[in-house]
Write a protein that holds these residues in place. Structure first.
Motif, PDB file in Angstrom:
ATOM      1  N   SER A  56       0.824  -1.207   0.000  1.00 50.04           N
ATOM      2  CA  SER A  56       0.000   0.000   0.000  1.00 50.04           C
ATOM      3  C   SER A  56       0.858   1.258   0.000  1.00 50.04           C
ATOM      4  N   GLY A  57       2.131   1.100   0.348  1.00 49.25           N
ATOM      5  CA  GLY A  57       3.037   2.246   0.389  1.00 49.25           C
ATOM      6  C   GLY A  57       3.319   2.758   1.790  1.00 49.25           C
ATOM      7  N   MET A  58       2.839   2.056   2.798  1.00 53.87           N
ATOM      8  CA  MET A  58       3.090   2.481   4.184  1.00 53.87           C
ATOM      9  C   MET A  58       4.508   2.087   4.595  1.00 53.87           C
ATOM     10  N   ALA A  59       5.230   3.030   5.151  1.00 53.37           N
ATOM     11  CA  ALA A  59       6.594   2.774   5.613  1.00 53.37           C
ATOM     12  C   ALA A  59       6.608   2.622   7.130  1.00 53.37           C
ATOM     13  N   PRO A  60       7.523   1.805   7.644  1.00 50.46           N
ATOM     14  CA  PRO A  60       7.665   1.706   9.105  1.00 50.46           C
ATOM     15  C   PRO A  60       8.041   3.067   9.691  1.00 50.46           C
ATOM     16  N   LEU A  61       7.633   3.271  10.926  1.00 47.49           N
ATOM     17  CA  LEU A  61       7.989   4.501  11.630  1.00 47.49           C
ATOM     18  C   LEU A  61       9.438   4.420  12.114  1.00 47.49           C
ATOM     19  N   PRO A  62      10.038   5.548  12.484  1.00 52.94           N
ATOM     20  CA  PRO A  62      11.399   5.517  13.025  1.00 52.94           C
ATOM     21  C   PRO A  62      11.449   4.667  14.300  1.00 52.94           C
ATOM     22  N   PRO A  63      12.615   4.092  14.623  1.00 52.77           N
ATOM     23  CA  PRO A  63      12.740   3.221  15.799  1.00 52.77           C
ATOM     24  C   PRO A  63      12.185   3.816  17.089  1.00 52.77           C
ATOM     25  N   LYS A  64      12.316   5.128  17.286  1.00 53.38           N
ATOM     26  CA  LYS A  64      11.801   5.761  18.506  1.00 53.38           C
ATOM     27  C   LYS A  64      10.286   5.671  18.617  1.00 53.38           C
ATOM     28  N   GLU A  65       9.618   5.430  17.489  1.00 57.32           N
ATOM     29  CA  GLU A  65       8.155   5.403  17.462  1.00 57.32           C
ATOM     30  C   GLU A  65       7.585   3.999  17.294  1.00 57.32           C
ATOM     31  N   ARG A  66       8.380   2.983  17.570  1.00 56.14           N
ATOM     32  CA  ARG A  66       7.937   1.589  17.378  1.00 56.14           C
ATOM     33  C   ARG A  66       6.663   1.259  18.137  1.00 56.14           C
ATOM     34  N   ARG A  67       6.479   1.846  19.287  1.00 53.37           N
ATOM     35  CA  ARG A  67       5.290   1.562  20.095  1.00 53.37           C
ATOM     36  C   ARG A  67       4.003   1.878  19.325  1.00 53.37           C
ATOM     37  N   ASP A  68       4.062   2.865  18.444  1.00 53.60           N
ATOM     38  CA  ASP A  68       2.896   3.272  17.667  1.00 53.60           C
ATOM     39  C   ASP A  68       2.930   2.760  16.227  1.00 53.60           C
ATOM     40  N   ASP A  69       3.890   1.906  15.919  1.00 56.08           N
ATOM     41  CA  ASP A  69       4.091   1.427  14.553  1.00 56.08           C
ATOM     42  C   ASP A  69       3.345   0.120  14.330  1.00 56.08           C
ATOM     43  N   PRO A  70       2.373   0.105  13.410  1.00 57.35           N
ATOM     44  CA  PRO A  70       1.644  -1.140  13.166  1.00 57.35           C
ATOM     45  C   PRO A  70       2.538  -2.276  12.663  1.00 57.35           C
ATOM     46  N   TYR A  71       3.693  -1.955  12.106  1.00 57.73           N
ATOM     47  CA  TYR A  71       4.612  -3.007  11.669  1.00 57.73           C
ATOM     48  C   TYR A  71       5.153  -3.821  12.854  1.00 57.73           C
ATOM     49  N   TYR A  72       5.046  -3.304  14.055  1.00 52.11           N
ATOM     50  CA  TYR A  72       5.533  -3.998  15.249  1.00 52.11           C
ATOM     51  C   TYR A  72       4.404  -4.386  16.199  1.00 52.11           C
ATOM     52  N   ALA A  73       3.169  -4.243  15.748  1.00 49.98           N
ATOM     53  CA  ALA A  73       2.016  -4.542  16.598  1.00 49.98           C
ATOM     54  C   ALA A  73       1.491  -5.947  16.324  1.00 49.98           C
ATOM     55  N   HIS A  74       0.801  -6.485  17.312  1.00 54.01           N
ATOM     56  CA  HIS A  74       0.121  -7.774  17.208  1.00 54.01           C
ATOM     57  C   HIS A  74      -1.366  -7.547  17.405  1.00 54.01           C
ATOM     58  N   PHE A  75      -2.173  -8.551  16.982  1.00 54.47           N
ATOM     59  CA  PHE A  75      -3.602  -8.484  17.245  1.00 54.47           C
ATOM     60  C   PHE A  75      -3.830  -8.424  18.746  1.00 54.47           C
ATOM     61  N   PRO A  76      -4.796  -7.694  19.245  1.00 58.85           N
ATOM     62  CA  PRO A  76      -5.752  -6.847  18.538  1.00 58.85           C
ATOM     63  C   PRO A  76      -5.231  -5.435  18.285  1.00 58.85           C
ATOM     64  N   GLU A  77      -4.083  -5.064  18.871  1.00 58.31           N
ATOM     65  CA  GLU A  77      -3.557  -3.707  18.709  1.00 58.31           C
ATOM     66  C   GLU A  77      -3.273  -3.371  17.249  1.00 58.31           C
TER      67      GLU A  77
END
Length: 139
Positions: A56-77
């Motif tokens: 879709s073109g979504m890029a991972p967030l910078p490492p400092k923002e991993r908590r809010d990055d869907p690339y590092y999230a699990h269900f249901p978050e």
């Protein structure tokens, strides 16, 4: 050691492993193997979604923002974060997934749970969701 990423290949690999465990019929294999299969179905679904995010073109967030990055999230978050961040050419599909019933009752916490707590009906729903998401990823 840092590993590379193959989200699509990983989604398919986890789905295959889950299917093998789900079907295992040897003495003493169940319900434990099905519970682990349920966990792997969830990982396959997450990886399929993350592959969709990438296409879709979504890029991972910078490492400092991993908590809010869907690339590092699990269900249901993951679904919650998708509602807030979906963008790009597949954003409509991603929002539909975020608002779907995919992977209800799934959590990484199930790794520690007794196998009997992972309900057979949930596993069947997760199996269907994983197959659906991998098919969407491959479309």
């Amino acid at each position: 050691m840092a590993y590379g990423q193959d989200l699509q290949g990983s989604a398919r690999r986890h789905l295959r492993a889950a299917t093998e465990l789900h079907q295992l019929a040897s003495a003493g294999a169940q319900p434990g193997c099905r519970a682990v299969a349920g966990y792997l179905y969830g990982l396959a679904g997450e990886l399929a979604i993350k592959a969709l995010m990438r296409t879709s073109g979504m890029a991972p967030l910078p490492p400092k923002e991993r908590r809010d990055d869907p690339y590092y999230a699990h269900f249901p978050e993951l679904k919650t974060q998708l509602r807030n961040t979906a963008q790009g050419r597949r954003s409509g599909e991603l929002l539909a997934i975020a608002n779907s019933n995919h992977f209800q009752n799934w959590s990484t916490d199930m790794r520690y749970a007794p196998a009997a707590e992972v309900q057979p009906g949930w596993i069947e729903a997760w199996k269907a969701s994983a197959h659906s998401l991998v098919e969407t990823m491959d479309a």
